[in-house]
Design a protein around this motif. Structure first.
Motif, PDB file in Angstrom:
ATOM      1  N   SER A 141       0.828  -1.190   0.000  1.00  0.00           N
ATOM      2  CA  SER A 141       0.000   0.000   0.000  1.00  0.00           C
ATOM      3  C   SER A 141       0.871   1.252   0.000  1.00  0.00           C
ATOM      4  O   SER A 141       0.572   2.211  -0.696  1.00  0.00           O
ATOM      5  N   LEU A 142       1.950   1.203   0.809  1.00  0.00           N
ATOM      6  CA  LEU A 142       2.878   2.335   0.848  1.00  0.00           C
ATOM      7  C   LEU A 142       3.589   2.468  -0.493  1.00  0.00           C
ATOM      8  O   LEU A 142       3.797   3.584  -0.984  1.00  0.00           O
ATOM      9  N   LEU A 143       3.902   1.351  -1.100  1.00  0.00           N
ATOM     10  CA  LEU A 143       4.566   1.360  -2.403  1.00  0.00           C
ATOM     11  C   LEU A 143       3.649   1.970  -3.463  1.00  0.00           C
ATOM     12  O   LEU A 143       4.094   2.786  -4.281  1.00  0.00           O
ATOM     13  N   VAL A 144       2.372   1.634  -3.457  1.00  0.00           N
ATOM     14  CA  VAL A 144       1.399   2.198  -4.402  1.00  0.00           C
ATOM     15  C   VAL A 144       1.275   3.704  -4.166  1.00  0.00           C
ATOM     16  O   VAL A 144       1.258   4.495  -5.108  1.00  0.00           O
ATOM     17  N   LEU A 145       1.223   4.119  -2.930  1.00  0.00           N
ATOM     18  CA  LEU A 145       1.133   5.532  -2.588  1.00  0.00           C
ATOM     19  C   LEU A 145       2.361   6.293  -3.079  1.00  0.00           C
ATOM     20  O   LEU A 145       2.250   7.373  -3.650  1.00  0.00           O
ATOM     21  N   LEU A 146       3.540   5.715  -2.900  1.00  0.00           N
ATOM     22  CA  LEU A 146       4.770   6.350  -3.377  1.00  0.00           C
ATOM     23  C   LEU A 146       4.795   6.425  -4.908  1.00  0.00           C
ATOM     24  O   LEU A 146       5.228   7.441  -5.473  1.00  0.00           O
ATOM     25  N   LEU A 147       4.333   5.360  -5.572  1.00  0.00           N
ATOM     26  CA  LEU A 147       4.300   5.356  -7.027  1.00  0.00           C
ATOM     27  C   LEU A 147       3.316   6.403  -7.564  1.00  0.00           C
ATOM     28  O   LEU A 147       3.617   7.140  -8.498  1.00  0.00           O
ATOM     29  N   VAL A 148       2.137   6.495  -6.963  1.00  0.00           N
ATOM     30  CA  VAL A 148       1.131   7.472  -7.377  1.00  0.00           C
ATOM     31  C   VAL A 148       1.663   8.877  -7.142  1.00  0.00           C
ATOM     32  O   VAL A 148       1.537   9.755  -7.992  1.00  0.00           O
ATOM     33  N   SER A 149       2.271   9.124  -5.994  1.00  0.00           N
ATOM     34  CA  SER A 149       2.848  10.435  -5.695  1.00  0.00           C
ATOM     35  C   SER A 149       3.944  10.774  -6.686  1.00  0.00           C
ATOM     36  O   SER A 149       4.053  11.910  -7.155  1.00  0.00           O
ATOM     37  N   SER A 150       4.764   9.805  -7.015  1.00  0.00           N
ATOM     38  CA  SER A 150       5.847  10.016  -7.962  1.00  0.00           C
ATOM     39  C   SER A 150       5.300  10.349  -9.346  1.00  0.00           C
ATOM     40  O   SER A 150       5.782  11.255 -10.011  1.00  0.00           O
ATOM     41  N   VAL A 151       4.272   9.627  -9.791  1.00  0.00           N
ATOM     42  CA  VAL A 151       3.662   9.873 -11.102  1.00  0.00           C
ATOM     43  C   VAL A 151       3.018  11.248 -11.119  1.00  0.00           C
ATOM     44  O   VAL A 151       3.166  12.009 -12.067  1.00  0.00           O
ATOM     45  N   GLN A 152       2.305  11.612 -10.051  1.00  0.00           N
ATOM     46  CA  GLN A 152       1.661  12.922  -9.989  1.00  0.00           C
ATOM     47  C   GLN A 152       2.708  14.030  -9.962  1.00  0.00           C
ATOM     48  O   GLN A 152       2.548  15.057 -10.614  1.00  0.00           O
ATOM     49  N   ALA A 153       3.779  13.820  -9.222  1.00  0.00           N
ATOM     50  CA  ALA A 153       4.839  14.826  -9.165  1.00  0.00           C
ATOM     51  C   ALA A 153       5.501  14.968 -10.527  1.00  0.00           C
ATOM     52  O   ALA A 153       5.805  16.076 -10.964  1.00  0.00           O
ATOM     53  N   ASP A 154       5.731  13.864 -11.232  1.00  0.00           N
ATOM     54  CA  ASP A 154       6.317  13.937 -12.572  1.00  0.00           C
ATOM     55  C   ASP A 154       5.395  14.698 -13.528  1.00  0.00           C
ATOM     56  O   ASP A 154       5.856  15.506 -14.324  1.00  0.00           O
ATOM     57  N   TRP A 163       3.161  16.995 -12.760  1.00  0.00           N
ATOM     58  CA  TRP A 163       3.181  18.409 -12.377  1.00  0.00           C
ATOM     59  C   TRP A 163       4.498  19.063 -12.795  1.00  0.00           C
ATOM     60  O   TRP A 163       4.500  20.181 -13.332  1.00  0.00           O
ATOM     61  N   ASP A 164       5.602  18.382 -12.581  1.00  0.00           N
ATOM     62  CA  ASP A 164       6.900  18.921 -12.995  1.00  0.00           C
ATOM     63  C   ASP A 164       6.960  19.120 -14.507  1.00  0.00           C
ATOM     64  O   ASP A 164       7.459  20.145 -14.983  1.00  0.00           O
ATOM     65  N   ASP A 165       6.451  18.155 -15.252  1.00  0.00           N
ATOM     66  CA  ASP A 165       6.423  18.281 -16.714  1.00  0.00           C
ATOM     67  C   ASP A 165       5.544  19.463 -17.138  1.00  0.00           C
ATOM     68  O   ASP A 165       5.899  20.216 -18.046  1.00  0.00           O
ATOM     69  N   PHE A 166       4.428  19.590 -16.485  1.00  0.00           N
ATOM     70  CA  PHE A 166       3.512  20.691 -16.806  1.00  0.00           C
ATOM     71  C   PHE A 166       4.170  22.045 -16.540  1.00  0.00           C
ATOM     72  O   PHE A 166       4.173  22.929 -17.400  1.00  0.00           O
ATOM     73  N   THR A 167       4.734  22.225 -15.353  1.00  0.00           N
ATOM     74  CA  THR A 167       5.362  23.512 -15.017  1.00  0.00           C
ATOM     75  C   THR A 167       6.588  23.776 -15.888  1.00  0.00           C
ATOM     76  O   THR A 167       6.824  24.915 -16.289  1.00  0.00           O
ATOM     77  N   ALA A 168       7.342  22.736 -16.219  1.00  0.00           N
ATOM     78  CA  ALA A 168       8.495  22.919 -17.096  1.00  0.00           C
ATOM     79  C   ALA A 168       8.034  23.343 -18.495  1.00  0.00           C
ATOM     80  O   ALA A 168       8.633  24.230 -19.118  1.00  0.00           O
ATOM     81  N   GLY A 169       6.957  22.755 -18.973  1.00  0.00           N
ATOM     82  CA  GLY A 169       6.418  23.124 -20.291  1.00  0.00           C
ATOM     83  C   GLY A 169       5.927  24.559 -20.319  1.00  0.00           C
ATOM     84  O   GLY A 169       6.190  25.299 -21.261  1.00  0.00           O
TER      85      GLY A 169
END
Length: 104
Positions: A1-14, A16-22
């Protein structure tokens, strides 16, 4: 469950980072275009217009053009407008004279 949460957070952060960089890249690109292309073009056109307006020949040509148009307008008024106004005035005064003669 913690691994899924970390993966989802990582995907969401990526995402958002891609969006702001664009967005940042597009804003920088637009700013560079304004600085390197639009700004100099506007400055050049402004300087050209300023030189034209400060040129004594421009003022001479403008005065001649205005004089020609004023002369044409005056001639039009004399030949077209004033005769029609005179007809209207005469018709109105004739009507007034006719009515006051009938009353007496």
């Amino acid at each position: 469950s913690l691994l899924v949460l970390l993966l989802v957070s990582s995907v969401q952060a990526d995402w958002w980072d891609d969006f702001t960089a664009g967005v940042s890249e597009k804003l920088n690109s637009a700013a560079n275009w304004v600085k390197e292309t639009a700004g100099p073009a506007v400055r050049s056109k402004f300087n050209s217009v300023k030189e034209t307006l400060q040129d004594p020949e421009t003022h001479k040509q403008a005065k001649e053009w205005i004089s020609e148009k004023a002369e044409a307008a005056s001639e039009f008024a004399q030949t077209e407008i004033l005769p029609e106004l005179k007809k209207i005035y005469n018709a109105a005064t004739d009507e007034t004279t006719t009515h006051s003669s009938k009353r007496k």
